[in-house]
Write a protein that holds these residues in place. Structure first.
Motif, PDB file in Angstrom:
ATOM      1  N   LEU A   6     -28.580  27.976 -24.450  1.00 12.19           N
ATOM      2  CA  LEU A   6     -27.327  27.848 -25.348  1.00 12.19           C
ATOM      3  C   LEU A   6     -27.207  30.014 -25.938  1.00 12.19           C
ATOM      4  CD1 LEU A   6     -25.656  25.539 -26.198  1.00 12.19           C
ATOM      5  CD2 LEU A   6     -26.803  26.835 -28.273  1.00 12.19           C
ATOM      6  N   ASN A   7     -26.146  29.739 -25.077  1.00  8.94           N
ATOM      7  CA  ASN A   7     -25.953  31.360 -25.444  1.00  8.94           C
ATOM      8  C   ASN A   7     -24.726  30.815 -26.818  1.00  8.94           C
ATOM      9  OD1 ASN A   7     -26.998  32.892 -23.850  1.00  8.94           O
ATOM     10  ND2 ASN A   7     -25.962  32.518 -21.401  1.00  8.94           N
ATOM     11  N   GLU A   8     -24.896  32.356 -27.911  1.00  5.44           N
ATOM     12  CA  GLU A   8     -24.023  31.546 -28.541  1.00  5.44           C
ATOM     13  C   GLU A   8     -23.352  32.574 -29.431  1.00  5.44           C
ATOM     14  OE1 GLU A   8     -25.335  27.944 -31.401  1.00  5.44           O
ATOM     15  OE2 GLU A   8     -26.843  29.423 -31.233  1.00  5.44           O
ATOM     16  N   ARG A   9     -22.081  33.013 -30.104  1.00  7.34           N
ATOM     17  CA  ARG A   9     -21.350  34.062 -30.763  1.00  7.34           C
ATOM     18  C   ARG A   9     -21.148  34.087 -31.695  1.00  7.34           C
ATOM     19  NH1 ARG A   9     -15.458  36.398 -29.575  1.00  7.34           N
ATOM     20  NH2 ARG A   9     -15.337  37.921 -31.516  1.00  7.34           N
ATOM     21  N   CYS A  10     -21.503  34.891 -32.931  1.00  4.79           N
ATOM     22  CA  CYS A  10     -22.050  34.884 -34.355  1.00  4.79           C
ATOM     23  C   CYS A  10     -20.277  35.610 -34.640  1.00  4.79           C
ATOM     24  CB  CYS A  10     -23.113  35.419 -34.943  1.00  4.79           C
ATOM     25  SG  CYS A  10     -24.381  35.060 -34.131  1.00  4.79           S
ATOM     26  N   PHE A  11     -20.517  34.715 -35.787  1.00  4.80           N
ATOM     27  CA  PHE A  11     -19.186  35.220 -37.110  1.00  4.80           C
ATOM     28  C   PHE A  11     -19.568  35.480 -38.377  1.00  4.80           C
ATOM     29  CE2 PHE A  11     -18.002  32.083 -32.777  1.00  4.80           C
ATOM     30  CZ  PHE A  11     -16.691  33.162 -32.792  1.00  4.80           C
ATOM     31  N   SER A  49     -16.950  42.487 -35.955  1.00  6.57           N
ATOM     32  CA  SER A  49     -15.989  43.732 -36.043  1.00  6.57           C
ATOM     33  C   SER A  49     -14.843  43.509 -36.790  1.00  6.57           C
ATOM     34  CB  SER A  49     -15.663  43.385 -34.261  1.00  6.57           C
ATOM     35  OG  SER A  49     -14.867  42.977 -34.104  1.00  6.57           O
ATOM     36  N   GLU A  50     -14.533  42.938 -37.696  1.00  7.36           N
ATOM     37  CA  GLU A  50     -13.569  43.227 -38.348  1.00  7.36           C
ATOM     38  C   GLU A  50     -13.891  43.343 -39.299  1.00  7.36           C
ATOM     39  OE1 GLU A  50     -10.226  39.811 -38.281  1.00  7.36           O
ATOM     40  OE2 GLU A  50     -11.408  39.039 -37.344  1.00  7.36           O
ATOM     41  N   VAL A  51     -15.691  42.541 -40.055  1.00 11.19           N
ATOM     42  CA  VAL A  51     -16.356  42.780 -40.760  1.00 11.19           C
ATOM     43  C   VAL A  51     -16.584  43.983 -41.410  1.00 11.19           C
ATOM     44  CG1 VAL A  51     -17.931  42.300 -42.293  1.00 11.19           C
ATOM     45  CG2 VAL A  51     -16.535  40.224 -41.167  1.00 11.19           C
ATOM     46  N   LEU A  52     -16.788  44.687 -39.895  1.00 11.69           N
ATOM     47  CA  LEU A  52     -17.558  45.695 -40.044  1.00 11.69           C
ATOM     48  C   LEU A  52     -16.616  47.280 -40.241  1.00 11.69           C
ATOM     49  CD1 LEU A  52     -20.411  45.983 -37.504  1.00 11.69           C
ATOM     50  CD2 LEU A  52     -20.605  45.600 -39.656  1.00 11.69           C
ATOM     51  N   ASP A  53     -15.084  47.027 -39.519  1.00 10.96           N
ATOM     52  CA  ASP A  53     -14.546  47.865 -39.611  1.00 10.96           C
ATOM     53  C   ASP A  53     -14.129  47.690 -41.696  1.00 10.96           C
ATOM     54  OD1 ASP A  53     -14.539  48.053 -37.491  1.00 10.96           O
ATOM     55  OD2 ASP A  53     -11.939  46.769 -37.052  1.00 10.96           O
ATOM     56  N   ASN A  54     -14.470  47.105 -42.544  1.00 15.70           N
ATOM     57  CA  ASN A  54     -13.634  47.342 -43.740  1.00 15.70           C
ATOM     58  C   ASN A  54     -15.039  47.300 -44.416  1.00 15.70           C
ATOM     59  OD1 ASN A  54     -10.750  47.206 -43.804  1.00 15.70           O
ATOM     60  ND2 ASN A  54     -11.590  45.237 -42.270  1.00 15.70           N
ATOM     61  N   PRO A 105     -11.181  29.756 -35.046  1.00 12.26           N
ATOM     62  CA  PRO A 105     -10.050  30.722 -34.799  1.00 12.26           C
ATOM     63  C   PRO A 105     -10.044  31.703 -33.691  1.00 12.26           C
ATOM     64  CG  PRO A 105     -10.957  32.148 -36.765  1.00 12.26           C
ATOM     65  CD  PRO A 105     -11.829  30.902 -35.910  1.00 12.26           C
ATOM     66  N   SER A 106      -8.822  31.622 -32.946  1.00 12.51           N
ATOM     67  CA  SER A 106      -8.295  32.055 -31.368  1.00 12.51           C
ATOM     68  C   SER A 106      -8.588  33.927 -31.601  1.00 12.51           C
ATOM     69  CB  SER A 106      -7.238  31.108 -30.924  1.00 12.51           C
ATOM     70  OG  SER A 106      -6.119  31.630 -31.890  1.00 12.51           O
ATOM     71  N   PHE A 107      -9.254  34.773 -31.451  1.00 14.97           N
ATOM     72  CA  PHE A 107      -9.293  35.659 -31.283  1.00 14.97           C
ATOM     73  C   PHE A 107      -8.865  36.732 -30.314  1.00 14.97           C
ATOM     74  CE2 PHE A 107     -12.893  34.375 -33.553  1.00 14.97           C
ATOM     75  CZ  PHE A 107     -12.437  35.132 -34.747  1.00 14.97           C
ATOM     76  N   SER A 108      -7.999  37.688 -30.325  1.00 10.57           N
ATOM     77  CA  SER A 108      -7.228  38.332 -29.523  1.00 10.57           C
ATOM     78  C   SER A 108      -8.203  38.787 -28.301  1.00 10.57           C
ATOM     79  CB  SER A 108      -6.209  39.403 -29.965  1.00 10.57           C
ATOM     80  OG  SER A 108      -6.735  40.215 -30.644  1.00 10.57           O
ATOM     81  N   ARG A 109      -9.370  39.401 -28.300  1.00 11.12           N
ATOM     82  CA  ARG A 109      -9.961  40.114 -27.802  1.00 11.12           C
ATOM     83  C   ARG A 109     -11.636  38.356 -27.502  1.00 11.12           C
ATOM     84  NH1 ARG A 109     -11.704  45.392 -30.413  1.00 11.12           N
ATOM     85  NH2 ARG A 109     -12.412  44.639 -32.562  1.00 11.12           N
TER      86      ARG A 109
END
Length: 310
Positions: free
Chosen positions: A171-176, A187-192, A264-268
């Protein structure tokens, strides 16, 4: 040229070399094996004569193994494991001793695969003794190396640091980042981070792959750890805790899907500020229980194909 090892090298020779290798001292090796130091020295000299090369450098601080000694000890481990496996198979054949398999799992994303494969194997071998244990990552890795566990389902972060273990990605997973307000990319969290750092956070204890990777990600940006952390050492559902204190947490796409959360769908796609986790099965390559382990792995492989990051 060394003599034919299969004709002249004995198991007692291998035990002596391995014990000296592990202890570094003839006196300690002799005590552990119940032999006199002269007997240990004589056996070591016999082996070196058979092989035709020196196995240890004798120093004031002890016996220092040569490269050839490392090779011999590694081969000795393989031979010992095969003999243990043969002994177990003979025991099963002569006395109809039930086979056993001890499964450990740390990765909650793979618990369903572990349970399914265990059930199928039990159907194939009705007398099989099965034990399935949820355990922290460090204890599972140690148990696999010591043969207390036969196979483990685990995050594969830095698994290359355990050369005695073999592994396969399932399994390969992305964390949110997750909160009551919704799901965000890391990345959104770290930017703020100045704002998010002051929130309550529910995170696994250090040693869990998600926590370690998150702390490394913060350090790479020269950011401080969250100010208010509640630590968990369990993979059980933490939603009541998160809701009660309006906390944030980190979860994989599989965890979120299992909880009924629509991503959610992310733009990148994933960036350097995202955490991608590989999980899979781990076992000791020279385990004495390798036959039943391989049979179990085939069931796992038939049911679970690698999944790309979400």
């Amino acid at each position: 040229m060394p003599a034919n090892l299969d004709q002249y090298l004995k198991l007692r020779h291998l035990r002596v070399v391995t014990e000296i290798f592990n202890t570094g001292h003839i006196s300690v090796a002799s005590a552990n094996l119940g032999l006199t130091p002269p007997a240990i020295s004589k056996a070591c000299a016999e082996i070196e004569a058979i092989i035709g090369h020196k196995l240890f450098d004798r120093t004031r601080s002890g016996m220092v193994p040569t490269d050839l000694c490392h090779l011999l000890v590694r081969s000795s481990g393989i031979i010992t494991a095969e003999l243990r496996k043969l002994s177990a198979e003979i025991q099963d054949n002569l006395f109809n001793t039930p086979q056993s398999l001890t499964i450990g799992y740390q990765s909650p994303s793979l618990s369903a695969i572990a349970m399914h494969a265990a059930g199928v194997l039990r159907q194939q071998i009705p007398a099989l003794r099965l034990k399935i244990m949820q355990i922290d990552r460090a204890s599972l890795l140690d148990g696999l190396q010591q043969d207390r566990y036969d196979i483990g389902f685990i995050a594969l972060h830095q698994i290359e640091n355990f050369p005695a273990l073999s592994s396969q990605i399932l399994l390969n997973e992305r964390c949110f980042a997750v909160s009551l307000e919704g799901t965000m990319s890391l990345s959104e969290v770290l930017d703020n981070w100045a704002d998010f750092r002051l929130r309550n956070w529910v995170l696994p204890i250090p040693g869990f792959a998600i926590r370690d990777r998150f702390e490394s990600l913060l350090a790479s940006r020269n950011l401080y750890s969250p100010a208010n952390v509640i630590e968990l050492n369990s993979a059980y559902d933490a939603r009541p805790l998160i809701v009660a204190c309006n906390a944030m947490t980190i979860a994989t796409n599989t965890m979120l899907s299992n909880a009924g959360v629509t991503l959610p769908s992310f733009s990148r796609g994933p960036t350097d500020d995202d955490i991608l986790l590989a999980s899979g099965v781990v076992w000791r390559a020279h385990s004495p229980n390798l036959g039943i382990i391989d049979r179990f792995r085939k069931i796992v492989e038939a049911w679970a194909n690698p999944i790309p990051p979400g």
